[in-house]
Design an enzyme around this catalytic site. Structure first.
Site, PDB file in Angstrom:
ATOM      1  N   HIS A  57      15.480 -47.222   0.282  1.00 20.26           N
ATOM      2  CA  HIS A  57      16.837 -46.558  -0.201  1.00 20.26           C
ATOM      3  C   HIS A  57      17.628 -46.333   0.785  1.00 20.26           C
ATOM      4  O   HIS A  57      18.681 -45.730   0.792  1.00 20.26           O
ATOM      5  CB  HIS A  57      15.744 -44.949  -0.126  1.00 20.26           C
ATOM      6  CG  HIS A  57      15.113 -44.501  -0.591  1.00 20.26           C
ATOM      7  ND1 HIS A  57      14.809 -44.459  -1.753  1.00 20.26           N
ATOM      8  CD2 HIS A  57      13.194 -44.376  -0.942  1.00 20.26           C
ATOM      9  CE1 HIS A  57      13.799 -44.549  -2.548  1.00 20.26           C
ATOM     10  NE2 HIS A  57      12.369 -44.215  -1.591  1.00 20.26           N
ATOM     11  N   CYS A  60       5.528 -42.586  -3.742  1.00 19.78           N
ATOM     12  CA  CYS A  60       6.484 -43.884  -2.953  1.00 19.78           C
ATOM     13  C   CYS A  60       5.085 -44.967  -1.912  1.00 19.78           C
ATOM     14  O   CYS A  60       5.553 -45.471  -2.044  1.00 19.78           O
ATOM     15  CB  CYS A  60       7.346 -42.992  -2.153  1.00 19.78           C
ATOM     16  SG  CYS A  60       8.842 -43.424  -3.203  1.00 19.78           S
ATOM     17  N   CYS A 114       6.091  -7.282  -5.876  1.00 18.92           N
ATOM     18  CA  CYS A 114       6.525  -7.291  -4.491  1.00 18.92           C
ATOM     19  C   CYS A 114       8.373  -8.118  -4.106  1.00 18.92           C
ATOM     20  O   CYS A 114       9.357  -7.357  -3.610  1.00 18.92           O
ATOM     21  CB  CYS A 114       5.317  -8.278  -3.448  1.00 18.92           C
ATOM     22  SG  CYS A 114       3.569  -7.050  -2.995  1.00 18.92           S
ATOM     23  N   CYS A 118       0.300 -15.753   0.394  1.00 17.95           N
ATOM     24  CA  CYS A 118       0.424 -14.984  -0.566  1.00 17.95           C
ATOM     25  C   CYS A 118      -0.471 -14.268  -1.460  1.00 17.95           C
ATOM     26  O   CYS A 118      -1.432 -13.565  -1.574  1.00 17.95           O
ATOM     27  CB  CYS A 118       2.106 -14.714  -1.272  1.00 17.95           C
ATOM     28  SG  CYS A 118       3.158 -14.289   0.096  1.00 17.95           S
TER      29      CYS A 118
END
Lengths: 259, 147
Positions: free
Chosen positions: A78, A112, A178, A220
């Protein structure tokens, strides 16, 4: 809240299907940053005091390090991440043609590793995976989120929205109860935000470390006493994708700081 | 032989008893309330106050009230000050047991229910959020909240 609803309804009439009742209209979307106190904001704003930047630096080192049986570094394929990875995180989770489903940035990094580096996958929430994803996502800081635009993703965005709207757990609460209906209020002492995913992975003072969005979603879920989905599960990926598409246009902040 | 089966019957009965520890005591709704105590006895208001303030009970995640000792109170729900003026013990009891009965869209959990909710966490599955005795203590406390 009635005002939001009215605005949402009005926009729904004008622009068609994108927004459901109760959802936050685009110009009212606010990052978790805007709900924080001045000290936490200052910590995020100054790279020398933002603890997430240590992970970004680690990630930069890993980016250039040869790994796996292929003996290749991320940089070998990259090049300079500052250009090649610019704006990439803003469109993740992205559709993977081979797998025919969305993959998160963490999953892309591990794909990758497996396919191009012939290296073992990094465990979720491990320091190296967080560092690499923080480094990559940091290259999108300030760039508006576009994830979910790919039409192939639509069924997965819809699945994420359904999960967001579904009540669950012993307390029988949905994310939307919420984060769409009660943001700006306080749960015990803590401000309830809009659950915008702009800053991940981010440094959470409560955790004393960097954490992924999946960690946040799982906490959560435990909070409403539901069975949290496993890391990397299709449900967490769909929720992340929905949250990213719901945050369309908000700038990325990685690495953010949260209380 | 007959003796053995009596023993086995007793054993099964006691097993069934412990297995039903999470079963709900039956209650009767009259009008918009539950007039009878779930335990058959009045609750303890002092214990009820402690329970309402305990984070694990979850009330003050959403509610505030006349609790000067804690800064961490929620504002997703009405202030509990004066709840004893606005509601009878019977109404408060049904509100705690099953708030959704008054408003199907409410965010207030039904504290005395052990089914009909999705994907409950392993440690909480099949259990009501509060026991009958805890509900009675909290009802007794809320009834004392008079302006």
């Amino acid at each position: 809240m009635i005002v939001w609803r009215a605005i949402a309804a009005a926009i729904l009439l004008v622009t068609g299907p994108a927004l459901l009742a109760g959802e936050i209209p685009p110009d009212a979307r606010r990052s978790g940053y805007s709900f924080m106190g001045p000290d936490t904001r200052a910590m995020q704003d100054d790279d020398t005091s933002n603890p997430g930047m240590l992970f970004v630096l680690d990630g930069e080192a890993l980016w250039g390090k040869k790994m796996g049986d292929a003996g290749k570094a991320c940089a070998d394929c990259h090049g300079d991440a500052r250009s090649s990875m610019r704006s990439v995180a803003a469109r993740y989770p992205a559709f993977d043609k081979t797998l025919a489903r969305p993959v998160t940035l963490d999953q892309r990094i591990n794909l990758c590793r497996a396919n191009h580096q012939q290296a073992t996958p990094l465990p979720y929430e491990s320091r190296d995976l967080l560092a690499l994803s923080a480094y990559v996502a940091h290259q999108s800081r300030g760039i508006p989120i576009t994830a979910g635009d790919d039409p192939q993703l639509k069924p997965f965005v819809d699945q994420g929205r359904d999960l967001f709207m579904q009540r669950e757990g012993q307390l029988n609460l949905a994310c939307t109860n919420c984060h769409d209906d009660n943001f700006d209020k306080r749960l015990a002492g803590a401000p309830v935000t809009q659950a915008q995913p702009t800053g991940y992975p981010l440094y959470r003072l409560e955790w004393q470390t960097l954490g992924s969005i999946e960690r946040r979603l799982r906490s959560c879920m435990s909070g409403v006493r539901a069975q949290a989905y496993d890391y990397g599960s299709p449900e967490l990926v769909a929720l992340e994708l929905y949250l990213m598409s719901r945050a369309r246009g908000l700038p990325m902040e990685t690495p953010a700081v949260r209380p | 032989m007959a003796r053995a089966s009596v023993h086995i019957a007793a054993l099964i009965a006691s097993l069934a008893c412990s297995a039903s520890a999470d079963e709900l005591v039956p209650y009767k709704i009259v009008g918009d309330g539950i007039p009878q105590s779930l335990t058959g006895a009045p609750g303890d208001a002092a214990r009820g106050r402690t329970l309402v303030l305990a984070r694990t009970t979850t009330c003050i995640l959403c509610h505030s009230g006349p609790f000067p000792e804690t800064r961490f109170q929620g504002d997703l729900a009405p202030d509990l000050t004066g709840a004893g003026n606005r509601w009878t013990a019977s109404q408060l009891r049904l509100r705690l047991v099953d708030a959704a009965r008054f408003n199907p869209d409410t965010i207030m959990p039904s504290y005395y229910r052990n089914d009909g909710v999705a994907r409950v966490g392993r440690n909480f599955a099949g259990k009501p959020i509060l026991s009958a005795a805890e509900i009675e203590d909290i009802v007794a406390f809320l009834a004392t909240l008079r302006d």
